[in-house]
Design a protein around this motif. Structure first.
Motif, PDB file in Angstrom:
ATOM      1  N   SER A   4      52.068  21.137  47.757  1.00 31.46           N
ATOM      2  CA  SER A   4      51.795  21.476  48.836  1.00 31.46           C
ATOM      3  C   SER A   4      52.724  22.558  49.674  1.00 31.46           C
ATOM      4  O   SER A   4      52.296  23.375  50.266  1.00 31.46           O
ATOM      5  CB  SER A   4      51.801  20.210  49.829  1.00 31.46           C
ATOM      6  OG  SER A   4      53.029  19.604  49.955  1.00 31.46           O
ATOM      7  N   CYS A   5      53.954  22.507  49.083  1.00 29.52           N
ATOM      8  CA  CYS A   5      54.989  23.385  49.604  1.00 29.52           C
ATOM      9  C   CYS A   5      54.572  24.872  48.948  1.00 29.52           C
ATOM     10  O   CYS A   5      54.744  25.900  49.678  1.00 29.52           O
ATOM     11  CB  CYS A   5      56.371  23.034  49.163  1.00 29.52           C
ATOM     12  SG  CYS A   5      57.672  23.995  49.641  1.00 29.52           S
ATOM     13  N   SER A   6      54.335  24.609  47.598  1.00 27.72           N
ATOM     14  CA  SER A   6      54.018  26.446  47.047  1.00 27.72           C
ATOM     15  C   SER A   6      52.681  26.871  47.854  1.00 27.72           C
ATOM     16  O   SER A   6      52.690  28.036  48.070  1.00 27.72           O
ATOM     17  CB  SER A   6      53.924  26.087  45.682  1.00 27.72           C
ATOM     18  OG  SER A   6      52.777  25.140  45.411  1.00 27.72           O
ATOM     19  N   GLU A   7      51.844  25.911  48.279  1.00 24.74           N
ATOM     20  CA  GLU A   7      50.533  26.366  48.799  1.00 24.74           C
ATOM     21  C   GLU A   7      50.740  26.827  50.271  1.00 24.74           C
ATOM     22  O   GLU A   7      50.208  27.806  50.719  1.00 24.74           O
ATOM     23  CB  GLU A   7      49.535  25.103  48.934  1.00 24.74           C
ATOM     24  CG  GLU A   7      48.885  24.851  47.420  1.00 24.74           C
ATOM     25  CD  GLU A   7      48.122  23.671  47.643  1.00 24.74           C
ATOM     26  OE1 GLU A   7      48.093  22.884  48.580  1.00 24.74           O
ATOM     27  OE2 GLU A   7      47.225  23.541  46.636  1.00 24.74           O
ATOM     28  N   ASP A  21      43.603  37.516  50.045  1.00 20.27           N
ATOM     29  CA  ASP A  21      43.223  35.998  49.967  1.00 20.27           C
ATOM     30  C   ASP A  21      42.871  35.640  48.482  1.00 20.27           C
ATOM     31  O   ASP A  21      43.272  34.427  48.189  1.00 20.27           O
ATOM     32  CB  ASP A  21      41.843  36.016  50.802  1.00 20.27           C
ATOM     33  CG  ASP A  21      42.143  35.851  52.588  1.00 20.27           C
ATOM     34  OD1 ASP A  21      43.470  35.547  52.636  1.00 20.27           O
ATOM     35  OD2 ASP A  21      41.273  36.186  53.107  1.00 20.27           O
ATOM     36  N   SER A  22      42.460  36.234  47.807  1.00 21.09           N
ATOM     37  CA  SER A  22      41.804  36.330  46.401  1.00 21.09           C
ATOM     38  C   SER A  22      43.059  36.020  45.538  1.00 21.09           C
ATOM     39  O   SER A  22      43.135  35.467  44.500  1.00 21.09           O
ATOM     40  CB  SER A  22      41.200  37.342  45.798  1.00 21.09           C
ATOM     41  OG  SER A  22      41.849  38.560  45.831  1.00 21.09           O
ATOM     42  N   GLU A  23      44.432  36.470  45.892  1.00 19.09           N
ATOM     43  CA  GLU A  23      45.542  36.302  45.140  1.00 19.09           C
ATOM     44  C   GLU A  23      46.124  34.989  45.717  1.00 19.09           C
ATOM     45  O   GLU A  23      47.210  34.389  44.905  1.00 19.09           O
ATOM     46  CB  GLU A  23      46.336  37.618  45.349  1.00 19.09           C
ATOM     47  CG  GLU A  23      45.877  38.577  44.834  1.00 19.09           C
ATOM     48  CD  GLU A  23      46.826  39.849  45.467  1.00 19.09           C
ATOM     49  OE1 GLU A  23      47.182  40.704  44.171  1.00 19.09           O
ATOM     50  OE2 GLU A  23      47.505  39.699  46.227  1.00 19.09           O
ATOM     51  N   CYS A  24      45.962  34.360  46.696  1.00 16.08           N
ATOM     52  CA  CYS A  24      46.471  33.101  47.143  1.00 16.08           C
ATOM     53  C   CYS A  24      46.833  32.056  46.163  1.00 16.08           C
ATOM     54  O   CYS A  24      48.040  31.520  46.006  1.00 16.08           O
ATOM     55  CB  CYS A  24      45.777  32.475  48.273  1.00 16.08           C
ATOM     56  SG  CYS A  24      46.887  31.414  49.282  1.00 16.08           S
ATOM     57  N   SER A  25      45.907  31.525  45.321  1.00  9.79           N
ATOM     58  CA  SER A  25      45.774  30.578  44.281  1.00  9.79           C
ATOM     59  C   SER A  25      46.997  30.992  43.103  1.00  9.79           C
ATOM     60  O   SER A  25      47.703  30.112  42.689  1.00  9.79           O
ATOM     61  CB  SER A  25      44.565  30.159  44.021  1.00  9.79           C
ATOM     62  OG  SER A  25      44.004  31.034  43.127  1.00  9.79           O
ATOM     63  N   TYR A  29      50.446  28.888  42.436  1.00 11.65           N
ATOM     64  CA  TYR A  29      50.671  28.437  41.229  1.00 11.65           C
ATOM     65  C   TYR A  29      52.305  28.942  40.625  1.00 11.65           C
ATOM     66  O   TYR A  29      52.945  28.126  40.338  1.00 11.65           O
ATOM     67  CB  TYR A  29      49.702  28.588  40.134  1.00 11.65           C
ATOM     68  CG  TYR A  29      50.134  28.374  38.891  1.00 11.65           C
ATOM     69  CD1 TYR A  29      50.044  26.781  38.520  1.00 11.65           C
ATOM     70  CD2 TYR A  29      50.641  29.129  38.075  1.00 11.65           C
ATOM     71  CE1 TYR A  29      50.501  26.518  37.296  1.00 11.65           C
ATOM     72  CE2 TYR A  29      50.860  28.717  36.685  1.00 11.65           C
ATOM     73  CZ  TYR A  29      51.056  27.383  36.339  1.00 11.65           C
ATOM     74  OH  TYR A  29      51.164  27.019  35.104  1.00 11.65           O
ATOM     75  N   GLY A  30      52.332  30.256  41.133  1.00 16.11           N
ATOM     76  CA  GLY A  30      53.545  30.847  40.675  1.00 16.11           C
ATOM     77  C   GLY A  30      54.739  30.110  41.485  1.00 16.11           C
ATOM     78  O   GLY A  30      55.897  29.941  40.825  1.00 16.11           O
TER      79      GLY A  30
END
Length: 194
Positions: A4-7, A21-25, A29-30
């Motif tokens: 949740s923190c990384s999101e 927006d497409s790079e958000c996930s 994860y990184g």
């Protein structure tokens, strides 16, 4: 908590138009991997400090993390398990190193132990993770780098093992190779031998 923190961090970057927006996930994860790695690193340093093995800990982390980054191998199913497994590995390293340092022929034992792990890593690496698939070119590069790193570690072990006052550091490098080899073997079994 880490997820949740990384999101949230990735969401902040998206909201401020710093990433698409497409790079958000991908960024989420990184960040997740980065935070989990930092926690593992910090907890391991704390354990090393508590056991008065701070420099040994740095030697172990440098050897293990560098090798594991390119050799790959087994990964736990979640960050909590990863942290617990890694701390157990490191505590076992401290315990066994403290016992082995007093063995009469420790240099010969560590050298044979290291050569066995060297062969295992040399044969098995690299093993990719499902979250980080490698194309054939990357596999070749990672394979060459992991073989170079494990060769350098073995040469360091051979050179430093001659000095009795440095033997405890050699043990930590040797155990870093051992755990990397174990992670490769576990990944091989988990992947059904592929």
């Amino acid at each position: 908590m880490i997820k949740s923190c990384s999101e949230k961090m990735a969401y902040i970057l998206t909201n401020n138009n710093l990433i698409e927006d497409s790079e958000c996930s991908v960024y989420a994860y990184g960040f997740e991997v980065m935070i989990a790695s930092f926690i593992n690193f910090l907890l391991t340093l704390i354990v090393g400090f508590i056991f008065n093995k701070f420099i040994h800990t740095i030697v172990f982390l440098a050897s293990y993390c560098l090798l594991r980054q390119f050799a790959g191998g087994y990964h736990a199913s979640n960050h909590r398990n990863c942290t617990l497994i890694f701390l157990c590995m490191f505590l076992t390293t401290i315990l066994l190193s403290n016992m082995m340092i007093h063995i009469e022929y420790v240099q010969a034992i560590v050298l044979m132990f290291s050569i066995c792990n060297y062969i295992g890593i040399f044969i098995l690496s690299p093993i990719e993770h499902r979250n980080n698939p490698l194309n054939s070119k990357e596999k070749k590069i990672y394979g060459k780098i992991s073989k170079l790193i494990v060769t350098i570690l073995l040469v360091i072990i051979i050179i430093i093992a001659k000095f009795n006052n440095m033997m405890d550091y050699v043990l930590y490098i040797s155990f870093a190779m051992f755990w990397s080899n174990i992670m490769l073997i576990l990944a091989k079994f988990k992947n059904g031998g592929n």
